[in-house]
Motif scaffolding. Structure first.
Motif, PDB file in Angstrom:
ATOM      1  N   VAL A   1      -1.959  -1.268  -7.150  1.00  0.00           N
ATOM      2  CA  VAL A   1      -2.442  -1.137  -6.039  1.00  0.00           C
ATOM      3  C   VAL A   1      -3.224  -2.056  -5.359  1.00  0.00           C
ATOM      4  O   VAL A   1      -4.344  -2.089  -6.107  1.00  0.00           O
ATOM      5  CB  VAL A   1      -2.619   0.344  -5.477  1.00  0.00           C
ATOM      6  CG1 VAL A   1      -2.457   0.493  -3.877  1.00  0.00           C
ATOM      7  CG2 VAL A   1      -1.466   1.313  -6.080  1.00  0.00           C
ATOM      8  N   GLN A   2      -3.101  -2.663  -4.246  1.00  0.00           N
ATOM      9  CA  GLN A   2      -4.222  -3.517  -3.830  1.00  0.00           C
ATOM     10  C   GLN A   2      -5.194  -2.543  -2.950  1.00  0.00           C
ATOM     11  O   GLN A   2      -4.970  -1.503  -2.642  1.00  0.00           O
ATOM     12  CB  GLN A   2      -3.594  -4.420  -2.739  1.00  0.00           C
ATOM     13  CG  GLN A   2      -2.900  -5.446  -3.221  1.00  0.00           C
ATOM     14  CD  GLN A   2      -2.434  -6.416  -2.253  1.00  0.00           C
ATOM     15  OE1 GLN A   2      -2.635  -6.666  -1.196  1.00  0.00           O
ATOM     16  NE2 GLN A   2      -2.248  -7.878  -2.797  1.00  0.00           N
ATOM     17  N   PRO A   3      -6.378  -3.036  -3.163  1.00  0.00           N
ATOM     18  CA  PRO A   3      -7.623  -2.302  -2.414  1.00  0.00           C
ATOM     19  C   PRO A   3      -7.259  -2.032  -0.986  1.00  0.00           C
ATOM     20  O   PRO A   3      -6.577  -2.843  -0.396  1.00  0.00           O
ATOM     21  CB  PRO A   3      -8.788  -3.202  -2.581  1.00  0.00           C
ATOM     22  CG  PRO A   3      -8.570  -3.878  -3.554  1.00  0.00           C
ATOM     23  CD  PRO A   3      -7.170  -3.974  -3.874  1.00  0.00           C
ATOM     24  N   GLY A   4      -7.367  -0.749  -0.291  1.00  0.00           N
ATOM     25  CA  GLY A   4      -6.852  -0.369   0.723  1.00  0.00           C
ATOM     26  C   GLY A   4      -5.541   0.204   0.787  1.00  0.00           C
ATOM     27  O   GLY A   4      -5.187   0.741   2.086  1.00  0.00           O
ATOM     28  N   GLY A   5      -4.755   0.083  -0.200  1.00  0.00           N
ATOM     29  CA  GLY A   5      -3.550   0.582  -0.256  1.00  0.00           C
ATOM     30  C   GLY A   5      -3.389   2.237  -0.251  1.00  0.00           C
ATOM     31  O   GLY A   5      -4.424   2.926  -0.414  1.00  0.00           O
ATOM     32  N   SER A   6      -2.292   2.615  -0.032  1.00  0.00           N
ATOM     33  CA  SER A   6      -1.932   4.268   0.146  1.00  0.00           C
ATOM     34  C   SER A   6      -0.686   4.805  -0.743  1.00  0.00           C
ATOM     35  O   SER A   6       0.020   4.985  -0.013  1.00  0.00           O
ATOM     36  CB  SER A   6      -1.735   4.291   1.688  1.00  0.00           C
ATOM     37  OG  SER A   6      -2.778   4.069   2.512  1.00  0.00           O
TER      38      SER A   6
ATOM     39  N   MET B   1      -3.051   9.231  -1.423  1.00  0.00           N
ATOM     40  CA  MET B   1      -4.298   8.770  -1.639  1.00  0.00           C
ATOM     41  C   MET B   1      -4.292   7.310  -0.750  1.00  0.00           C
ATOM     42  O   MET B   1      -3.328   6.707  -0.678  1.00  0.00           O
ATOM     43  CB  MET B   1      -4.184   7.995  -3.111  1.00  0.00           C
ATOM     44  CG  MET B   1      -4.028   8.999  -4.306  1.00  0.00           C
ATOM     45  SD  MET B   1      -4.421   8.426  -5.813  1.00  0.00           S
ATOM     46  CE  MET B   1      -2.987   7.339  -6.051  1.00  0.00           C
ATOM     47  N   ASN B   2      -5.133   7.387   0.046  1.00  0.00           N
ATOM     48  CA  ASN B   2      -5.346   6.399   1.099  1.00  0.00           C
ATOM     49  C   ASN B   2      -6.601   5.530   1.033  1.00  0.00           C
ATOM     50  O   ASN B   2      -7.620   6.115   0.398  1.00  0.00           O
ATOM     51  CB  ASN B   2      -5.498   6.843   2.626  1.00  0.00           C
ATOM     52  CG  ASN B   2      -4.380   7.565   2.852  1.00  0.00           C
ATOM     53  OD1 ASN B   2      -3.227   7.380   2.530  1.00  0.00           O
ATOM     54  ND2 ASN B   2      -4.356   8.624   3.529  1.00  0.00           N
ATOM     55  N   SER B   3      -6.729   4.360   1.554  1.00  0.00           N
ATOM     56  CA  SER B   3      -8.028   3.423   1.089  1.00  0.00           C
ATOM     57  C   SER B   3      -8.562   3.399   0.193  1.00  0.00           C
ATOM     58  O   SER B   3      -9.646   3.536  -0.413  1.00  0.00           O
ATOM     59  CB  SER B   3      -9.170   3.913   2.124  1.00  0.00           C
ATOM     60  OG  SER B   3      -8.679   4.256   3.564  1.00  0.00           O
ATOM     61  N   LEU B   4      -7.663   2.955  -0.985  1.00  0.00           N
ATOM     62  CA  LEU B   4      -8.063   3.004  -2.384  1.00  0.00           C
ATOM     63  C   LEU B   4      -8.991   1.982  -2.625  1.00  0.00           C
ATOM     64  O   LEU B   4      -9.101   0.788  -2.043  1.00  0.00           O
ATOM     65  CB  LEU B   4      -6.890   2.700  -3.320  1.00  0.00           C
ATOM     66  CG  LEU B   4      -5.906   3.835  -3.525  1.00  0.00           C
ATOM     67  CD1 LEU B   4      -4.746   3.625  -4.459  1.00  0.00           C
ATOM     68  CD2 LEU B   4      -6.777   5.203  -4.221  1.00  0.00           C
ATOM     69  N   LYS B   5      -9.891   2.197  -3.759  1.00  0.00           N
ATOM     70  CA  LYS B   5     -11.032   1.233  -3.995  1.00  0.00           C
ATOM     71  C   LYS B   5     -10.624   1.165  -5.419  1.00  0.00           C
ATOM     72  O   LYS B   5     -10.345   1.892  -6.385  1.00  0.00           O
ATOM     73  CB  LYS B   5     -12.430   1.863  -3.975  1.00  0.00           C
ATOM     74  CG  LYS B   5     -12.526   2.518  -2.240  1.00  0.00           C
ATOM     75  CD  LYS B   5     -13.845   3.319  -2.390  1.00  0.00           C
ATOM     76  CE  LYS B   5     -14.136   3.820  -1.019  1.00  0.00           C
ATOM     77  NZ  LYS B   5     -15.424   4.754  -0.874  1.00  0.00           N
ATOM     78  N   PRO B   6     -11.394  -0.154  -6.105  1.00  0.00           N
ATOM     79  CA  PRO B   6     -11.149  -0.351  -7.430  1.00  0.00           C
ATOM     80  C   PRO B   6     -11.715   0.807  -8.371  1.00  0.00           C
ATOM     81  O   PRO B   6     -11.212   0.923  -9.496  1.00  0.00           O
ATOM     82  CB  PRO B   6     -12.075  -1.563  -7.554  1.00  0.00           C
ATOM     83  CG  PRO B   6     -12.080  -2.295  -6.074  1.00  0.00           C
ATOM     84  CD  PRO B   6     -11.972  -0.994  -5.295  1.00  0.00           C
ATOM     85  N   GLU B   7     -12.695   1.414  -7.726  1.00  0.00           N
ATOM     86  CA  GLU B   7     -13.284   2.493  -8.695  1.00  0.00           C
ATOM     87  C   GLU B   7     -12.287   3.854  -8.610  1.00  0.00           C
ATOM     88  O   GLU B   7     -12.611   4.441  -9.538  1.00  0.00           O
ATOM     89  CB  GLU B   7     -14.650   3.053  -8.134  1.00  0.00           C
ATOM     90  CG  GLU B   7     -14.839   3.324  -6.659  1.00  0.00           C
ATOM     91  CD  GLU B   7     -15.100   2.065  -5.936  1.00  0.00           C
ATOM     92  OE1 GLU B   7     -14.806   0.961  -6.170  1.00  0.00           O
ATOM     93  OE2 GLU B   7     -15.909   2.356  -5.109  1.00  0.00           O
TER      94      GLU B   7
END
Length: 119
Positions: free
Chosen positions: A12-17, A82-88
């Motif tokens: 998923v790209q950063p910011g993905g949901s 999951m929203n606004s995913l971050k690399p962490e």
């Protein structure tokens, strides 16, 4: 025994949901709680979100406001939006279910689904 089948996740790209889903099956009398843990490389497994029957959802501070857990009691399923995913947030995500099988109460784990947040 309780079988847990997870779906969702992936790259998923950063910011993905993305959305994770987990379905419980087996000789279940009743389910007390369902939820999600995660384990990142080199780290301990940690609680992400948990929802008990008749209770309010409980979230890790790191995901509050970004992740939403939901249950369908009729279908014995739990979802994690999951929203606004971050690399962490990159980790293997595990579904957990606390259920009664007759007089026995068991904690069961899914096989895990990888979520990788990267551009």
């Amino acid at each position: 025994q309780v079988q847990l089948v997870e779906s969702g996740g992936g790259l998923v790209q950063p910011g993905g949901s993305p959305r994770l889903s987990c379905a419980a099956s087996g000789s279940i009398t009743s389910i007390y709680a369902m939820g999600w843990y995660r384990q990142a490389p080199g780290k301990q497994r940690e609680l992400v979100a948990l929802i008990a029957s008749g209770g309010r959802p409980d979230y890790a501070d790191s995901v509050k406001g970004r992740f939403t857990i939901s249950r369908d009691n009729a279908k014995n399923t739990v979802g994690l939006q999951m929203n606004s995913l971050k690399p962490e947030d990159t980790a293997v995500y595990y579904c957990i279910c606390t259920a009664a099988l007759g007089a026995t109460i068991l904690n069961s784990w899914g096989q895990g689904t990888q979520v990788t947040v990267s551009s």
